[in-house]
Design a protein around this motif. Structure first.
Motif, PDB file in Angstrom:
ATOM      1  N   CYS A 118      26.075  11.935   2.742  1.00  0.00           N
ATOM      2  CA  CYS A 118      25.547  11.085   1.641  1.00  0.00           C
ATOM      3  C   CYS A 118      23.889  10.574   2.435  1.00  0.00           C
ATOM      4  CB  CYS A 118      26.500  10.537   0.569  1.00  0.00           C
ATOM      5  SG  CYS A 118      27.786  11.505   0.502  1.00  0.00           S
ATOM      6  N   CYS A 121      20.334  11.816   2.107  1.00  0.00           N
ATOM      7  CA  CYS A 121      19.681  11.230   0.637  1.00  0.00           C
ATOM      8  C   CYS A 121      19.787  10.251   1.080  1.00  0.00           C
ATOM      9  CB  CYS A 121      19.998  12.080   0.457  1.00  0.00           C
ATOM     10  SG  CYS A 121      19.386  13.647   1.003  1.00  0.00           S
ATOM     11  N   HIS A 122      20.691   8.833   0.946  1.00  0.00           N
ATOM     12  CA  HIS A 122      20.440   8.050  -0.213  1.00  0.00           C
ATOM     13  C   HIS A 122      21.318   6.654   0.686  1.00  0.00           C
ATOM     14  CE1 HIS A 122      20.945  10.201  -3.767  1.00  0.00           C
ATOM     15  NE2 HIS A 122      21.850  10.618  -3.121  1.00  0.00           N
ATOM     16  N   TYR A 153      29.702  10.433 -15.677  1.00  0.00           N
ATOM     17  CA  TYR A 153      28.761  11.203 -15.350  1.00  0.00           C
ATOM     18  C   TYR A 153      28.803  11.104 -13.920  1.00  0.00           C
ATOM     19  CZ  TYR A 153      24.468   9.651 -13.090  1.00  0.00           C
ATOM     20  OH  TYR A 153      22.836  10.885 -12.781  1.00  0.00           O
ATOM     21  N   LYS A 157      27.901  14.949 -11.682  1.00  0.00           N
ATOM     22  CA  LYS A 157      26.570  14.676 -11.057  1.00  0.00           C
ATOM     23  C   LYS A 157      27.514  15.477  -9.408  1.00  0.00           C
ATOM     24  CE  LYS A 157      22.349  13.590  -9.942  1.00  0.00           C
ATOM     25  NZ  LYS A 157      21.488  14.801 -10.023  1.00  0.00           N
ATOM     26  N   SER A 168      17.049  19.761  -9.571  1.00  0.00           N
ATOM     27  CA  SER A 168      17.722  18.873  -8.512  1.00  0.00           C
ATOM     28  C   SER A 168      18.174  19.601  -6.796  1.00  0.00           C
ATOM     29  CB  SER A 168      19.420  18.585  -8.770  1.00  0.00           C
ATOM     30  OG  SER A 168      19.854  17.628  -7.874  1.00  0.00           O
ATOM     31  N   MET A 170      20.258  17.891  -5.083  1.00  0.00           N
ATOM     32  CA  MET A 170      21.553  17.598  -4.136  1.00  0.00           C
ATOM     33  C   MET A 170      22.807  18.678  -3.897  1.00  0.00           C
ATOM     34  SD  MET A 170      23.338  14.366  -5.060  1.00  0.00           S
ATOM     35  CE  MET A 170      25.319  14.238  -5.822  1.00  0.00           C
TER      36      MET A 170
HETATM   37  C1  HEC Z   1      19.629  16.846  -0.192  1.00  0.00           C
HETATM   38  C2  HEC Z   1      20.082  15.375  -0.663  1.00  0.00           C
HETATM   39  C3  HEC Z   1      20.972  14.748  -0.783  1.00  0.00           C
HETATM   40  C4  HEC Z   1      22.786  14.918  -0.768  1.00  0.00           C
HETATM   41  C5  HEC Z   1      22.393  15.607   0.876  1.00  0.00           C
HETATM   42  C6  HEC Z   1      23.142  14.157  -1.776  1.00  0.00           C
HETATM   43  N1  HEC Z   1      22.397  13.986  -3.122  1.00  0.00           N
HETATM   44 FE1  HEC Z   1      22.589  12.591  -4.340  1.00  0.00          FE
HETATM   45  N2  HEC Z   1      20.991  12.929  -5.221  1.00  0.00           N
HETATM   46  C7  HEC Z   1      19.414  13.538  -4.446  1.00  0.00           C
HETATM   47  C8  HEC Z   1      18.477  13.592  -5.226  1.00  0.00           C
HETATM   48  C9  HEC Z   1      17.289  14.365  -5.010  1.00  0.00           C
HETATM   49  C10 HEC Z   1      18.641  12.500  -6.557  1.00  0.00           C
HETATM   50  C11 HEC Z   1      18.036  12.042  -7.655  1.00  0.00           C
HETATM   51  C12 HEC Z   1      17.327  13.556  -8.423  1.00  0.00           C
HETATM   52  C13 HEC Z   1      18.506  14.217  -8.774  1.00  0.00           C
HETATM   53  O1  HEC Z   1      19.104  13.256  -9.909  1.00  0.00           O
HETATM   54  O2  HEC Z   1      18.882  15.104  -8.766  1.00  0.00           O
HETATM   55  C14 HEC Z   1      20.583  12.345  -6.247  1.00  0.00           C
HETATM   56  C15 HEC Z   1      21.088  11.694  -7.123  1.00  0.00           C
HETATM   57  C16 HEC Z   1      22.369  11.394  -6.972  1.00  0.00           C
HETATM   58  C17 HEC Z   1      23.101  10.464  -7.669  1.00  0.00           C
HETATM   59  C18 HEC Z   1      22.542  10.266  -9.587  1.00  0.00           C
HETATM   60  C19 HEC Z   1      22.020   8.990  -9.232  1.00  0.00           C
HETATM   61  C20 HEC Z   1      21.675   7.686 -10.629  1.00  0.00           C
HETATM   62  O3  HEC Z   1      20.662   6.948 -10.291  1.00  0.00           O
HETATM   63  O4  HEC Z   1      22.873   8.266 -11.765  1.00  0.00           O
HETATM   64  C21 HEC Z   1      24.604  10.315  -6.936  1.00  0.00           C
HETATM   65  C22 HEC Z   1      26.003   9.508  -8.036  1.00  0.00           C
HETATM   66  C23 HEC Z   1      24.683  10.598  -5.904  1.00  0.00           C
HETATM   67  N3  HEC Z   1      23.074  11.483  -5.770  1.00  0.00           N
HETATM   68  C24 HEC Z   1      25.191  10.892  -5.244  1.00  0.00           C
HETATM   69  C25 HEC Z   1      25.506  11.687  -3.808  1.00  0.00           C
HETATM   70  C26 HEC Z   1      26.395  11.304  -3.039  1.00  0.00           C
HETATM   71  C27 HEC Z   1      28.265  10.808  -3.105  1.00  0.00           C
HETATM   72  C28 HEC Z   1      26.345  12.556  -2.138  1.00  0.00           C
HETATM   73  C29 HEC Z   1      27.051  12.839  -0.802  1.00  0.00           C
HETATM   74  C30 HEC Z   1      28.602  13.205  -1.611  1.00  0.00           C
HETATM   75  C31 HEC Z   1      25.288  12.860  -1.988  1.00  0.00           C
HETATM   76  N4  HEC Z   1      24.381  12.008  -3.716  1.00  0.00           N
HETATM   77  C32 HEC Z   1      24.436  13.839  -1.662  1.00  0.00           C
HETATM   78  C33 HEC Z   1      19.688  13.700  -3.122  1.00  0.00           C
HETATM   79  C34 HEC Z   1      21.468  14.371  -2.883  1.00  0.00           C
END
Ligand code: HEC
Length: 202
Positions: A118, A121-122, A153, A157, A168, A170
């Motif tokens: 995670c 990217c975050h 939600y 996600k 997306s 992700m």
């Molecule tokens: C390769 C990049 C990438 C990885 C790795 C990734 N994410 Fe994300 N994530 C994103 C992006 C880009 C967005 C925002 C755009 C979208 O909604 O797709 C997002 C959106 C989210 C959101 C929604 C945020 C909101 O404001 O509602 C959550 C919750 C989230 N990620 C959790 C996670 C978690 C927990 C992990 C690890 C298990 C993870 N992400 C791994 C790219 C990533």
């Protein structure tokens, strides 16, 4: 590295294709010649599923609205919620899953659990200073509370991000079997438990 290379080849291919110079058959042949199975990293990953087919064009040519709506609905309908109705696991184990960037590469042991990567990217726990910014900061995510819609939600996600945002970037942690149900519950707790470092001030 392997994925980055592949993306590079596909992007280059798409650009050349749009100018009409290289046929998709020729591009497929180049891809086939360029890559070989290496342990769990197999060439069949180059086969695009319907979402990838709809989303692999440049941003100026997004999928048409009808295709996007129907694919998103399909992904939404396929989400599997926790069998026991309990969304929240252990935030301490979730912290480890979030921090672990191993899994699915040729150099990773397939017998070991995959990580969520995670932080690539975050931003999450505010005391971790090494994080990527492709996704939004999730620090303080627990302030959104633990209502049923919020739990569903967040689970959706994590299970299949394409259910909300078709193209997306992700990973689809549940839908692609990257993380187990228990790992997803632990990550949910890491995001939402008031005691989790994600929800502490520095
Ligand atoms: C390769 C990049 C990438 C990885 C790795 C990734 N994410 Fe994300 N994530 C994103 C992006 C880009 C967005 C925002 C755009 C979208 O909604 O797709 C997002 C959106 C989210 C959101 C929604 C945020 C909101 O404001 O509602 C959550 C919750 C989230 N990620 C959790 C996670 C978690 C927990 C992990 C690890 C298990 C993870 N992400 C791994 C790219 C990533």
């Amino acid at each position: 590295m392997r994925l980055m290379l592949r993306t590079g080849v596909l992007l280059a291919g798409a650009l050349t294709l749009s100018s009409g110079v290289v046929s998709s058959e020729r591009l497929d042949a180049v891809l086939e010649r360029s890559f070989a199975d290496n342990g769990q990293a197999t060439v069949d990953r180059l086969q695009q599923d319907p979402v990838q087919q709809a989303c692999h064009h440049s941003r100026s040519t997004p999928p048409d609205a009808a295709t996007a709506t129907s694919l998103r609905q399909e992904r939404l309908d396929a989400v599997v919620f926790p069998a026991d109705g309990d969304f929240l696991g252990d935030w301490q184990r979730g912290a480890e899953v979030a921090d672990n960037g191993r899994g699915l590469q040729s150099s990773d042991d397939p017998a070991q659990p995959n990580g969520g990567n995670c932080y690539a990217c975050h931003q999450l726990a505010p005391d971790e200073v090494a994080y990527g910014t492709l996704g939004p900061s999730l620090t303080g995510y627990g302030a959104r509370g633990q209502s049923e819609p919020m739990l569903r939600y967040t689970w959706t996600k994590l299970w299949d991000t394409h259910a909300y945002n078709l193209c997306s970037h992700m990973p689809r942690f549940g839908a692609q079997g990257i993380l187990t149900e228990q790992q997803l519950k632990d990550i949910m707790a890491f995001l939402l438990d008031p005691a989790s470092p994600v929800n502490q001030d520095l």
